[in-house]
Design a protein around this motif. Sequence first.
Motif, PDB file in Angstrom:
ATOM      1  N   PRO A 153      60.392   1.154   3.029  1.00 43.34           N
ATOM      2  CA  PRO A 153      60.702  -0.147   2.423  1.00 43.34           C
ATOM      3  C   PRO A 153      60.002  -1.188   2.814  1.00 43.34           C
ATOM      4  O   PRO A 153      60.005  -2.224   2.105  1.00 43.34           O
ATOM      5  CB  PRO A 153      62.191  -0.071   2.995  1.00 43.34           C
ATOM      6  N   ALA A 154      59.526  -1.089   4.036  1.00 46.74           N
ATOM      7  CA  ALA A 154      58.692  -2.569   4.513  1.00 46.74           C
ATOM      8  C   ALA A 154      57.357  -2.937   3.955  1.00 46.74           C
ATOM      9  O   ALA A 154      56.963  -3.855   3.681  1.00 46.74           O
ATOM     10  CB  ALA A 154      58.058  -2.238   6.267  1.00 46.74           C
ATOM     11  N   VAL A 155      56.874  -1.745   2.750  1.00 45.69           N
ATOM     12  CA  VAL A 155      55.772  -1.990   2.033  1.00 45.69           C
ATOM     13  C   VAL A 155      56.315  -2.888   0.698  1.00 45.69           C
ATOM     14  O   VAL A 155      55.453  -3.599   0.114  1.00 45.69           O
ATOM     15  CB  VAL A 155      55.067  -0.643   1.717  1.00 45.69           C
ATOM     16  N   LEU A 182      52.846 -11.292  -6.919  1.00 44.61           N
ATOM     17  CA  LEU A 182      53.591  -9.925  -6.430  1.00 44.61           C
ATOM     18  C   LEU A 182      52.620  -9.063  -5.761  1.00 44.61           C
ATOM     19  O   LEU A 182      52.529  -8.431  -4.970  1.00 44.61           O
ATOM     20  CB  LEU A 182      54.456  -9.398  -7.637  1.00 44.61           C
ATOM     21  N   MET A 183      51.531  -8.866  -6.512  1.00 41.07           N
ATOM     22  CA  MET A 183      50.527  -7.814  -6.184  1.00 41.07           C
ATOM     23  C   MET A 183      49.751  -8.456  -5.082  1.00 41.07           C
ATOM     24  O   MET A 183      49.490  -7.762  -4.074  1.00 41.07           O
ATOM     25  CB  MET A 183      49.454  -7.706  -7.515  1.00 41.07           C
ATOM     26  N   TRP A 184      49.342  -9.927  -5.129  1.00 42.60           N
ATOM     27  CA  TRP A 184      48.526 -10.364  -3.904  1.00 42.60           C
ATOM     28  C   TRP A 184      49.379 -10.034  -2.841  1.00 42.60           C
ATOM     29  O   TRP A 184      48.917  -9.814  -1.636  1.00 42.60           O
ATOM     30  CB  TRP A 184      48.315 -11.682  -4.156  1.00 42.60           C
ATOM     31  N   SER A 185      50.702 -10.320  -2.836  1.00 44.72           N
ATOM     32  CA  SER A 185      51.621 -10.324  -1.614  1.00 44.72           C
ATOM     33  C   SER A 185      51.525  -8.766  -1.195  1.00 44.72           C
ATOM     34  O   SER A 185      51.446  -8.438   0.195  1.00 44.72           O
ATOM     35  CB  SER A 185      52.929 -10.869  -1.873  1.00 44.72           C
ATOM     36  N   PHE A 186      51.759  -7.787  -2.248  1.00 47.96           N
ATOM     37  CA  PHE A 186      51.826  -6.456  -1.585  1.00 47.96           C
ATOM     38  C   PHE A 186      50.521  -5.982  -0.990  1.00 47.96           C
ATOM     39  O   PHE A 186      50.440  -5.486  -0.092  1.00 47.96           O
ATOM     40  CB  PHE A 186      52.163  -5.672  -3.012  1.00 47.96           C
ATOM     41  N   LEU A 187      49.139  -6.349  -1.752  1.00 53.73           N
ATOM     42  CA  LEU A 187      47.938  -6.123  -1.101  1.00 53.73           C
ATOM     43  C   LEU A 187      47.788  -6.686   0.314  1.00 53.73           C
ATOM     44  O   LEU A 187      47.253  -5.688   1.129  1.00 53.73           O
ATOM     45  CB  LEU A 187      46.872  -6.276  -2.112  1.00 53.73           C
ATOM     46  N   GLY A 211      50.117  -7.090   2.486  1.00 56.35           N
ATOM     47  CA  GLY A 211      50.934  -6.176   3.256  1.00 56.35           C
ATOM     48  C   GLY A 211      50.312  -4.879   3.629  1.00 56.35           C
ATOM     49  O   GLY A 211      50.227  -4.672   4.694  1.00 56.35           O
ATOM     50  N   LEU A 212      49.604  -4.378   2.663  1.00 55.93           N
ATOM     51  CA  LEU A 212      48.780  -3.014   2.719  1.00 55.93           C
ATOM     52  C   LEU A 212      47.841  -3.510   3.890  1.00 55.93           C
ATOM     53  O   LEU A 212      47.697  -2.450   4.867  1.00 55.93           O
ATOM     54  CB  LEU A 212      48.449  -2.685   1.577  1.00 55.93           C
ATOM     55  N   LEU A 226      42.882   3.530 -11.321  1.00 55.14           N
ATOM     56  CA  LEU A 226      42.126   2.502 -10.738  1.00 55.14           C
ATOM     57  C   LEU A 226      42.405   2.144  -9.363  1.00 55.14           C
ATOM     58  O   LEU A 226      43.294   2.636  -8.636  1.00 55.14           O
ATOM     59  CB  LEU A 226      42.834   1.257 -11.593  1.00 55.14           C
ATOM     60  N   GLY A 227      41.338   1.726  -8.713  1.00 52.80           N
ATOM     61  CA  GLY A 227      41.632   1.271  -7.123  1.00 52.80           C
ATOM     62  C   GLY A 227      40.708   0.147  -7.052  1.00 52.80           C
ATOM     63  O   GLY A 227      39.903  -0.487  -7.841  1.00 52.80           O
ATOM     64  N   ARG A 228      41.029  -0.453  -5.769  1.00 52.69           N
ATOM     65  CA  ARG A 228      40.530  -1.671  -5.243  1.00 52.69           C
ATOM     66  C   ARG A 228      40.558  -1.892  -3.689  1.00 52.69           C
ATOM     67  O   ARG A 228      41.428  -1.138  -3.162  1.00 52.69           O
ATOM     68  CB  ARG A 228      40.743  -2.859  -5.767  1.00 52.69           C
ATOM     69  N   ASP A 229      39.769  -2.359  -3.047  1.00 56.81           N
ATOM     70  CA  ASP A 229      40.306  -2.864  -1.662  1.00 56.81           C
ATOM     71  C   ASP A 229      41.161  -3.634  -1.594  1.00 56.81           C
ATOM     72  O   ASP A 229      41.835  -4.357  -2.765  1.00 56.81           O
ATOM     73  CB  ASP A 229      39.056  -3.716  -1.121  1.00 56.81           C
ATOM     74  N   THR A 230      42.008  -3.500  -0.245  1.00 54.72           N
ATOM     75  CA  THR A 230      43.056  -4.415   0.016  1.00 54.72           C
ATOM     76  C   THR A 230      42.807  -5.815   0.348  1.00 54.72           C
ATOM     77  O   THR A 230      44.019  -6.513   0.089  1.00 54.72           O
ATOM     78  CB  THR A 230      44.092  -3.611   0.884  1.00 54.72           C
ATOM     79  N   ALA A 231      41.813  -5.982   0.751  1.00 54.10           N
ATOM     80  CA  ALA A 231      41.211  -7.431   1.205  1.00 54.10           C
ATOM     81  C   ALA A 231      41.411  -8.194  -0.051  1.00 54.10           C
ATOM     82  O   ALA A 231      40.957  -7.991  -1.055  1.00 54.10           O
ATOM     83  CB  ALA A 231      40.185  -7.326   2.002  1.00 54.10           C
ATOM     84  N   ALA A 232      41.755  -9.489   0.239  1.00 49.98           N
ATOM     85  CA  ALA A 232      41.847 -10.615  -1.193  1.00 49.98           C
ATOM     86  C   ALA A 232      40.380 -10.860  -1.413  1.00 49.98           C
ATOM     87  O   ALA A 232      39.614 -10.893  -0.648  1.00 49.98           O
ATOM     88  CB  ALA A 232      42.515 -11.759  -0.667  1.00 49.98           C
TER      89      ALA A 232
END
Length: 199
Positions: A53-55, A143-148, A150-151, A193-199
């Motif tokens: 849930p924390a993710v 929403l996606m930036w917040s999630f990334l 957190g990851l 699809l994939g990407r780094d989690t860093a902004a």
Amino acid sequence: MQPEIRAYRPTDLDAVYDICVRTADSGGDARGQNSSDRLVGDIFAAPYVILEPAVARILDDGTGNAVGYVVGTTDTAEFVRRYRQEWLPATAGRYGDDPRDEFWLELHNNPERMLVPELAGYPAHLHIDLLPEWQGRGLGRGLMWSFLAGLHAAGAQRVHLGMAPANTAARAFYDRLGFEQIAVPSEPGVTYLGRDTAA
């Protein structure tokens, strides 16, 4: 009231199920297509908010109601282990032998399908869904930036997602966020699809 992005709360669970089924048909409404409208959520939404849930990140309409989410895991292999050991027993007996459910139950009962060798370099994965009336406002991006973020804070360096090739609107959204296609020749019916989690 202004919408906000926040952490998941246990009281969001029913809304998470509802959002999932209302966006499950390549982005369209899948209600009434299975024996229960909670079936798809038992595969692609609920196990994430129950087991990790924390993710999760929730899009709140500003009055406490969840109208979108990103759910996922920092470690797909560990999530698959817990899905088999904890989630499958927790959901045992919920569904019978309705032929409409067969496809989904095959996915549900085989969590190891998530262990795709070509995705090993992208150990985290996610699912994002917003109700249609909340799409196209830039809220999914936030929403996606917040999630990334957190990851990334949790130590997950790269993330992947799978999507239906027919969902062209979703693909355009992911392209704008910097996701790139990962070749998975063994699964031509899914776009990864994939990407780094860093902004």
